[in-house]
Design a protein around this motif. Structure first.
Motif, PDB file in Angstrom:
ATOM      1  N   LEU C 228       0.827  -1.209   0.000  1.00 21.72           N
ATOM      2  CA  LEU C 228       0.000   0.000   0.000  1.00 21.72           C
ATOM      3  C   LEU C 228       0.863   1.262   0.000  1.00 21.72           C
ATOM      4  N   ILE C 229       2.010   1.206   0.634  1.00 20.38           N
ATOM      5  CA  ILE C 229       2.894   2.373   0.677  1.00 20.38           C
ATOM      6  C   ILE C 229       3.672   2.523  -0.618  1.00 20.38           C
ATOM      7  N   LEU C 230       3.987   1.382  -1.228  1.00 19.02           N
ATOM      8  CA  LEU C 230       4.891   1.363  -2.380  1.00 19.02           C
ATOM      9  C   LEU C 230       4.623   2.453  -3.427  1.00 19.02           C
ATOM     10  N   PRO C 231       3.390   2.567  -3.990  1.00 21.22           N
ATOM     11  CA  PRO C 231       3.217   3.533  -5.081  1.00 21.22           C
ATOM     12  C   PRO C 231       3.528   4.968  -4.648  1.00 21.22           C
ATOM     13  N   PHE C 232       3.175   5.329  -3.423  1.00 26.57           N
ATOM     14  CA  PHE C 232       3.480   6.682  -2.953  1.00 26.57           C
ATOM     15  C   PHE C 232       4.990   6.904  -2.899  1.00 26.57           C
ATOM     16  N   GLY C 233       5.713   5.814  -2.563  1.00 26.87           N
ATOM     17  CA  GLY C 233       7.161   5.955  -2.434  1.00 26.87           C
ATOM     18  C   GLY C 233       7.876   6.077  -3.761  1.00 26.87           C
ATOM     19  N   ILE C 234       7.369   5.389  -4.808  1.00 30.11           N
ATOM     20  CA  ILE C 234       8.135   5.379  -6.053  1.00 30.11           C
ATOM     21  C   ILE C 234       7.572   6.288  -7.127  1.00 30.11           C
ATOM     22  N   VAL C 235       6.372   6.846  -6.900  1.00 32.77           N
ATOM     23  CA  VAL C 235       5.740   7.578  -8.001  1.00 32.77           C
ATOM     24  C   VAL C 235       6.553   8.812  -8.412  1.00 32.77           C
ATOM     25  N   ALA C 236       7.196   9.448  -7.439  1.00 32.14           N
ATOM     26  CA  ALA C 236       7.949  10.655  -7.780  1.00 32.14           C
ATOM     27  C   ALA C 236       9.065  10.345  -8.771  1.00 32.14           C
ATOM     28  N   SER C 237       9.704   9.199  -8.607  1.00 34.60           N
ATOM     29  CA  SER C 237      10.821   8.895  -9.509  1.00 34.60           C
ATOM     30  C   SER C 237      10.392   8.066 -10.710  1.00 34.60           C
ATOM     31  N   GLN C 238       9.391   7.217 -10.569  1.00 42.12           N
ATOM     32  CA  GLN C 238       9.053   6.294 -11.660  1.00 42.12           C
ATOM     33  C   GLN C 238       7.918   6.814 -12.542  1.00 42.12           C
ATOM     34  N   GLY C 239       7.169   7.781 -12.065  1.00 46.48           N
ATOM     35  CA  GLY C 239       6.114   8.354 -12.890  1.00 46.48           C
ATOM     36  C   GLY C 239       5.094   7.342 -13.342  1.00 46.48           C
ATOM     37  N   LEU C 240       4.846   7.315 -14.644  1.00 47.90           N
ATOM     38  CA  LEU C 240       3.718   6.545 -15.152  1.00 47.90           C
ATOM     39  C   LEU C 240       3.921   5.043 -15.137  1.00 47.90           C
ATOM     40  N   ILE C 241       5.170   4.578 -14.929  1.00 56.65           N
ATOM     41  CA  ILE C 241       5.294   3.124 -14.878  1.00 56.65           C
ATOM     42  C   ILE C 241       5.151   2.587 -13.456  1.00 56.65           C
ATOM     43  N   THR C 242       4.766   3.466 -12.565  1.00 56.41           N
ATOM     44  CA  THR C 242       4.520   3.029 -11.184  1.00 56.41           C
ATOM     45  C   THR C 242       3.626   1.798 -11.100  1.00 56.41           C
ATOM     46  N   PRO C 243       2.479   1.772 -11.808  1.00 55.53           N
ATOM     47  CA  PRO C 243       1.602   0.592 -11.674  1.00 55.53           C
ATOM     48  C   PRO C 243       2.313  -0.709 -12.034  1.00 55.53           C
ATOM     49  N   LEU C 244       3.203  -0.649 -13.023  1.00 53.79           N
ATOM     50  CA  LEU C 244       3.928  -1.855 -13.422  1.00 53.79           C
ATOM     51  C   LEU C 244       4.736  -2.400 -12.253  1.00 53.79           C
ATOM     52  N   PHE C 245       5.473  -1.504 -11.598  1.00 54.97           N
ATOM     53  CA  PHE C 245       6.264  -1.961 -10.460  1.00 54.97           C
ATOM     54  C   PHE C 245       5.382  -2.494  -9.333  1.00 54.97           C
ATOM     55  N   CYS C 246       4.250  -1.824  -9.118  1.00 56.38           N
ATOM     56  CA  CYS C 246       3.330  -2.311  -8.090  1.00 56.38           C
ATOM     57  C   CYS C 246       2.914  -3.740  -8.392  1.00 56.38           C
ATOM     58  N   ALA C 247       2.592  -4.004  -9.641  1.00 56.35           N
ATOM     59  CA  ALA C 247       2.141  -5.349 -10.018  1.00 56.35           C
ATOM     60  C   ALA C 247       3.250  -6.365  -9.789  1.00 56.35           C
ATOM     61  N   ILE C 248       4.462  -6.007 -10.226  1.00 60.47           N
ATOM     62  CA  ILE C 248       5.568  -6.970 -10.116  1.00 60.47           C
ATOM     63  C   ILE C 248       5.884  -7.267  -8.657  1.00 60.47           C
ATOM     64  N   VAL C 249       6.006  -6.220  -7.861  1.00 65.44           N
ATOM     65  CA  VAL C 249       6.373  -6.436  -6.462  1.00 65.44           C
ATOM     66  C   VAL C 249       5.275  -7.204  -5.730  1.00 65.44           C
ATOM     67  N   THR C 250       4.015  -6.858  -6.013  1.00 68.02           N
ATOM     68  CA  THR C 250       2.920  -7.593  -5.395  1.00 68.02           C
ATOM     69  C   THR C 250       2.975  -9.066  -5.779  1.00 68.02           C
ATOM     70  N   TYR C 251       3.268  -9.313  -7.039  1.00 70.35           N
ATOM     71  CA  TYR C 251       3.356 -10.706  -7.499  1.00 70.35           C
ATOM     72  C   TYR C 251       4.424 -11.474  -6.737  1.00 70.35           C
ATOM     73  N   THR C 252       5.615 -10.888  -6.588  1.00 68.74           N
ATOM     74  CA  THR C 252       6.666 -11.655  -5.923  1.00 68.74           C
ATOM     75  C   THR C 252       6.349 -11.878  -4.449  1.00 68.74           C
ATOM     76  N   PHE C 253       5.846 -10.877  -3.760  1.00 68.52           N
ATOM     77  CA  PHE C 253       5.566 -11.054  -2.331  1.00 68.52           C
ATOM     78  C   PHE C 253       4.391 -11.995  -2.089  1.00 68.52           C
ATOM     79  N   PHE C 254       3.259 -11.669  -2.703  1.00 68.96           N
ATOM     80  CA  PHE C 254       2.085 -12.495  -2.452  1.00 68.96           C
ATOM     81  C   PHE C 254       2.184 -13.858  -3.135  1.00 68.96           C
TER      82      PHE C 254
END
Lengths: 308, 308, 308, 308, 308
Positions: C228-254
């Motif tokens: 839940l925190i992740l997108p707020f943390g990376i959006v400033a640097s990753q911009g529009l590909i933020t959702p992609l990273f959210c999906a990948i990280v969620t996939y590996t953890f869950f």
């Protein structure tokens, strides 16, 4: 094996005995020199290596840490298992001695002779296994404990420790025929021999099956690549002390690697290997004492904190 | 299995035998090319990939490191357990030989015959188990050790090693009827056979139950994703040497992955698999020597440091 | 259980069979959507989330990695221990068959009957234990292997596998009275039964004692908070590909979390659970073959690489 | 022990049963307040804490992660070993019941009485061990299973479970004199009792030897120091959400710590401790069923998913 | 060994009993002073240490964490194995007592005497092993449990515990001649003695084989280097609180190191070592109670939460 009290902080930083420093000196020297060259170039031609950041080093470091940690654990486990197996051999030798002297009647003359024969063969097994694991010649140590008629066939066998166990079993088989032992007690004594055979098998396994060779390649290649990249990565920020860091990092990586390699083959005579000679001498003295002999060999004393 | 002395630093960097490099060459080539393309775009159109930082890579790298480390440990444990099981088989074969030759009276003609029969079946068990684990045909190796009347039924059985154990047990059962063995000693010998059955069961377990398939998917998917993102993440800071880092990182991740996969099935004939042929040949020679036979097969020599 | 050759890279990225992807789809979808929302806000109202850095994520990630790694190891150990226990059951079933057929005289008519009775009960034990662990009805599989007089009492017992062991023991006890077996061999056979009881006990332990519930809470709460925190943390640097990273990280953890959960209860019928049906069928066929029966049930074939 | 199906995501985030949240509430509250104070100061007097970076936190975090991970593994191993020991007790109780009822002739009246006496003492051992481990009074549970003449001496003994084993052994010794049992079968039964004594010894070891106290100090001191430093380290970058991060990080660190502490002493009655009462009741019912008794105590039902 | 309830947070931060703080005080003091000096220089001559970044510290920290973690695990395993071995000794002592009193007929006068002799020797073994492991004089504790005629030979032996086991075996051997024991039961009793010999062997292994000395050097050298570099690395960003961080980091690294060292030799009398005196006294009282003696020694009470 080095056994000593913990030295003080100063000695710890500068002792060489037991240290892996001499083994990794070439790598440290080379990497330090590389650091010197890189730092010098950067000093005289600033901004030669401006692009590099430490980030790829961190990524690579993660893998390297995984590889080194795994290899270290696996090698230490081999070393400690080897020590456990020799501990088991000591236990089995003592138990066999106890069982033979308690349950084979020592009042009959035959019985006393059987005690001596079996306990002598047990000593010989200890020495023979040590020499087999170190690829050295066992005859000096074992000849005095054998009956003359057994020596010739043993000389022609490829696997002396196993042949010694079969000699003990033959002795027990003949005890059974002379009614010196019941079948139950044969069963108990036979378990000891199976346990000694298990020790031999486990030691052979450790000696003959090193860690898969590919691990060595993976670890060392990654470590070399890492250390080769390192000075370029840190020179921009660290400047002239770059070589110092190169030396330290090389020491920790290759030091652990060299130690793992020494522990991987615990039966050698390197400084961190097991003190097999001391252990088999100790069991020899213990058993001779049980037999009531007075002409005991001397205990092995450490030379500069080191047992062989 | 590769057994060789540690090569020097130069050879370590460039040897291919035993290395997993050929197995992961396609991945390395692809990722390097991707790195080249990304670096070229960045070079000609600066700031194409300015937004990316390494941060998400670090987060992902943590998971990947967890997955790779776990899988490597689990696979190595399988490999080492497999080796221990074969070591146990060697121990059991030797103990069975010792027990049979010591406790079944060899003075009677029948006794000598029983020695030979049981020890031959023990050799056959070693070969048959190896062939079962490698899905190859055992008959060339075991036929000479069987009585003609046993061959036909064995050819119709699905599980040859287990049938061989039952043949040994039948032999022992008939020894009991002929009073060649007391029930106690049958008990001791039967324990050996149970132990050999346990070795077979454990080897079958390792062969038939791979790591859960989902691990393979998790590890490889994460590794692919990581390596695909990598060049975009580092190109801004590393510039033209981006492809080099891609190659190195791909090598360490997929290299460990490929090695884990080889160790996962330790009974194959890949370079890092176990030297089953050598081990069963060694026990064959040992047992034939115990039987006093002179026509021994030759030891297996390594070909380019490699044992099969 | 999925058993298949390693698929190629393309299939690995897109296969669903055996993958945990479907299990964690809801989490991935939700987190991706959250990423989309956050990225959109940041895109239209720049600097909405300027303060955040990744640092707290790194700290939290350390804990999460600790929790996930621990839980995965513990669950895999449960799965692998369960497999070892079933392997032990196979070994015990074979050994019991060997011992019964070798040491109970098959020449007498009574002996042959005893062989069949005991081996039938052994098959029944395998099936009954499987059904007990899966909370399913065993009668279809075991009824044919029971004597009619034993069926009624068994139907009233709460613990069928243990009652079957007592039936075997009763058979052996009666063999002893008829002098078909000496007390020594009873001892050997009794050890097998104790070992089978130990398998049952261990399987029940794994089934009835999940990992402490608090671990599940700790892992999942931390994972949810992290994602839940992740997108707020990376959006400033990753911009529009933020959702992609959210999906990948969620996939590996869950993904790892879901796999751990599947392995935690290895006796179910999920895709990564153990192939108990296949294993008990195999031992059934093996034992019937030993008895010389010709009407054998068929081996279980995998359906789309999957064994039950 | 909590046994429940996996709750949905919402329940997972907010359930308290089985959670360690209540245990660490004081720490979380305190650290959150500290975070509030620090954030407020920074808000009203900007740049009060400008110097701090996260770097020292990362260094410290590494140590803390090492300590927490180690302690968690060690405590979980204790918990799981305790469970295994109780599983072994269940197995031994069943095996002893099987052996006694099969091998002591139940046709003679004396035999039936012996069955009952020994099985009653086995039940009493289960209850007595549980009460010993929980420092509670066993008499309510065990009195009905004892012969009146044995009660008085037992009341004066310090170690009731061990005295019960000696009572069983005495019964067996008298069976031997009455020729109800051969010495071989005594051997088999005696092994069970040694195994039960081993369970008792292992449980006492776990109960009486906590993790070295110094670990507790190291872990908790480091965790307190870390959490006390945390708000100062992150307030510059995180601003007003600093307290949130303080709460989350404190929860993960102290949560794991509290769970470890609960698992360290697995024989208590906390929510994540072992369900000893349930297990000893189950074995009681099983054994009474074997004896053919009809007046069985009831199974223990979980209260809100919790077994004692 | 320290056994106490968990103290409250305040006590945890400031207790010294059981803490390793006093052991690492010199290191902490030195490193703090170094931090003070560095911070002072930086304060009065700003930008003296501008070049340094934390990056090399992070790289080095990874190695250090690997070394410390490994060493801690290995030492804790030694400590816990040592505890298990003493637990096994307690179990063996109880089982031997049970077997002797149940199976050697206590109705005959000779029998009662044998009970006492063997149980006395068992107590003596417990004390003698403790003194052997602590290199202290056993005679005060064991003399009262020996027959006068056995004392002299024992005084001349190098290995008292093993000689005591041989004395027990001799007693059993004489029981066999007097028909007080059948060979089967001798077998069972002999297993106990082999198990006690195994405990002795394992304890000697732990005592005589420390972790390879090179690990100590690697860990401590890396820790010293790390702490020496630390203030230079953080002074630019942390300013005047640099010494505080130096103290904390030194405490965590050297604290874990000192604790590992204490656990490495678990048989000493340091605060975190095993409570051997308490354990051997407990078994002494238990056995005397079994013999029906009334003059029991007192239980050992902890002094300030500490058992010896």
């Amino acid at each position: 094996m080095i056994v000593r009290n913990k030295p003080n902080a100063f000695k710890i930083l500068f002792t060489l005995r037991g240290s892996v420093l001499p083994l990794v000196f070439p790598q440290i020297a080379f990497m330090t020199m590389l650091g010197v060259v890189v730092a010098a170039i950067q000093y005289y031609y600033p901004n030669t290596f401006p692009d590099f950041t430490l980030a790829p080093l961190a990524l690579l470091g993660m893998s390297l840490s995984l590889f080194l940690g795994f290899r270290n654990n696996a090698c230490y486990d081999r070393w400690w298992e080897a020590r456990k197996q020799w501990g088991q051999l000591t236990i089995d030798s003592r138990c066999l001695s106890r069982q033979v002297t308690s349950y084979i009647d020592g009042q009959v003359e035959d019985g006393v002779l059987v005690h001596r024969r079996i306990l002598y063969l047990t000593i010989a097994f200890n020495h023979a296994l040590r020499h087999q694991l170190r690829d050295s010649d066992p005859w000096e140590d074992i000849e005095r404990y054998l009956e003359p008629k057994d020596i010739e066939p043993l000389r022609n066998t490829r696997n002396i420790p196993d042949a010694l166990l079969r000699l003990i079993a033959k002795k027990l088989g003949s005890c059974r025929h002379k009614d010196l032992l019941s079948d139950f007690l044969i069963q108990s004594l036979d378990e000891r021999m199976s346990s000694m055979a298990a020790v031999q098998g486990a030691c052979e396994r450790i000696k003959k099956t090193p860690l898969p060779f590919a691990y060595l390649l993976l670890v060392q290649r990654t470590a070399y690549i890492y250390c080769l990249i390192l000075p370029f990565g840190i020179v921009a920020s660290q400047g002239l002390i770059t070589p110092l860091f190169c030396a330290i990092v090389t020491y920790t990586f290759f030091g652990l690697d060299a130690l793992s390699e020494e522990l991987e083959e615990p039966f050698g005579v390197a400084e961190n290997d097991l003190a097999l000679t001391t252990m088999s001498r100790t069991i020899e003295i213990d058993i001779l004492e049980i037999l009531g002999e007075s002409d005991l060999p001397e205990c092995i004393q450490p030379i500069k904190h080191r047992f062989e």
